[in-house]
Design a protein around this motif. Structure first.
Motif, PDB file in Angstrom:
ATOM      1  N   ASP A  27       0.832  -1.204   0.000  1.00  0.00           N
ATOM      2  CA  ASP A  27       0.000   0.000   0.000  1.00  0.00           C
ATOM      3  C   ASP A  27       0.871   1.261   0.000  1.00  0.00           C
ATOM      4  N   GLN A  28       0.221   2.409  -0.164  1.00  0.00           N
ATOM      5  CA  GLN A  28       0.964   3.674  -0.245  1.00  0.00           C
ATOM      6  C   GLN A  28       1.728   3.992   1.034  1.00  0.00           C
ATOM      7  N   ASP A  32       5.605   4.929   1.006  1.00  0.00           N
ATOM      8  CA  ASP A  32       6.073   6.200   1.579  1.00  0.00           C
ATOM      9  C   ASP A  32       7.116   5.971   2.672  1.00  0.00           C
ATOM     10  N   HIS A  45       6.804   7.085  -7.219  1.00  0.00           N
ATOM     11  CA  HIS A  45       6.545   6.300  -6.011  1.00  0.00           C
ATOM     12  C   HIS A  45       5.681   7.028  -4.986  1.00  0.00           C
ATOM     13  N   VAL A  46       5.866   8.334  -4.856  1.00  0.00           N
ATOM     14  CA  VAL A  46       5.288   9.033  -3.701  1.00  0.00           C
ATOM     15  C   VAL A  46       4.285  10.144  -4.034  1.00  0.00           C
ATOM     16  N   PRO A  48       0.876  10.493  -5.741  1.00  0.00           N
ATOM     17  CA  PRO A  48      -0.255   9.864  -6.426  1.00  0.00           C
ATOM     18  C   PRO A  48      -0.894  10.735  -7.508  1.00  0.00           C
ATOM     19  N   ARG A  58      -0.861   5.234 -11.678  1.00  0.00           N
ATOM     20  CA  ARG A  58      -0.813   5.324 -10.212  1.00  0.00           C
ATOM     21  C   ARG A  58       0.627   5.128  -9.771  1.00  0.00           C
ATOM     22  N   THR A  59       0.877   5.295  -8.494  1.00  0.00           N
ATOM     23  CA  THR A  59       2.233   5.101  -7.996  1.00  0.00           C
ATOM     24  C   THR A  59       2.610   3.621  -8.074  1.00  0.00           C
ATOM     25  N   VAL A 102       0.746   0.455  -6.697  1.00  0.00           N
ATOM     26  CA  VAL A 102       0.215   0.586  -5.348  1.00  0.00           C
ATOM     27  C   VAL A 102      -1.078  -0.222  -5.237  1.00  0.00           C
TER      28      VAL A 102
END
Length: 150
Positions: A27-28, A32, A45-46, A48, A58-59, A102
């Motif tokens: 998950d995000q 993170d 990556h970070v 969204p 999406r990430t 993600v």
């Protein structure tokens, strides 16, 4: 989980296939936290909002985050009892085959591809495949080496 009673039993396990593990959601917050720990804050990556317009919509997880999940998966796949310790000795090969968007669910399978007896222990090489649920290609294929001390 496959349990080997001791190093002698494990030494005879070359060629053994292990797994699969249970699924693990990436998950995000995990992405993170990995970005914070590694100081790698690339937008794919970070961010969204920006990633929504990127190539994956999406990430995605860092490739090294996927690799860092290897201990989690290996602990779910097997255990060798009655050894003093196991040491991560390194990697022969790591390939990141497909992205981990993600929210993806990952699981792993591994094969014990080689076991060499050492004075007072053994060294094992594992080939581990981390798959992304619903993807035709794995997220990663990793050839890792673990040393066991009896």
């Amino acid at each position: 989980m496959t349990v080997f009673a001791d190093l002698a039993e494990f030494a005879g396990a070359e060629g053994t296939e292990l797994g699969p593990t249970d699924w693990l959601v990436v998950d995000q917050p995990r992405i993170d936290q990995f970005a914070q720990a590694t100081d790698d804050h690339q937008w794919i990556h970070v961010d969204p909002q920006r990633a929504a317009d990127g190539p994956y919509g999406r990430t995605i997880a860092h490739g090294l985050l996927t690799l860092s999940l290897l201990p989690h998966f290996m602990h779910d796949l097997y255990r060798v009892d009655n050894v003093k310790m196991a040491i991560n000795y390194g990697f022969n090969k790591v390939r990141f085959i497909s992205p981990v968007p993600v929210g993806s669910r990952l699981r792993a399978t591994a094969t014990i591809t080689d076991i060499v007896k050492l004075n007072g222990g053994a060294q094992a090489t594992f080939t581990t495949t981390i798959e992304v649920e619903g993807s035709d290609k794995p997220a990663a294929v990793i050839e890792s080496i673990i040393r066991y001390l009896a």
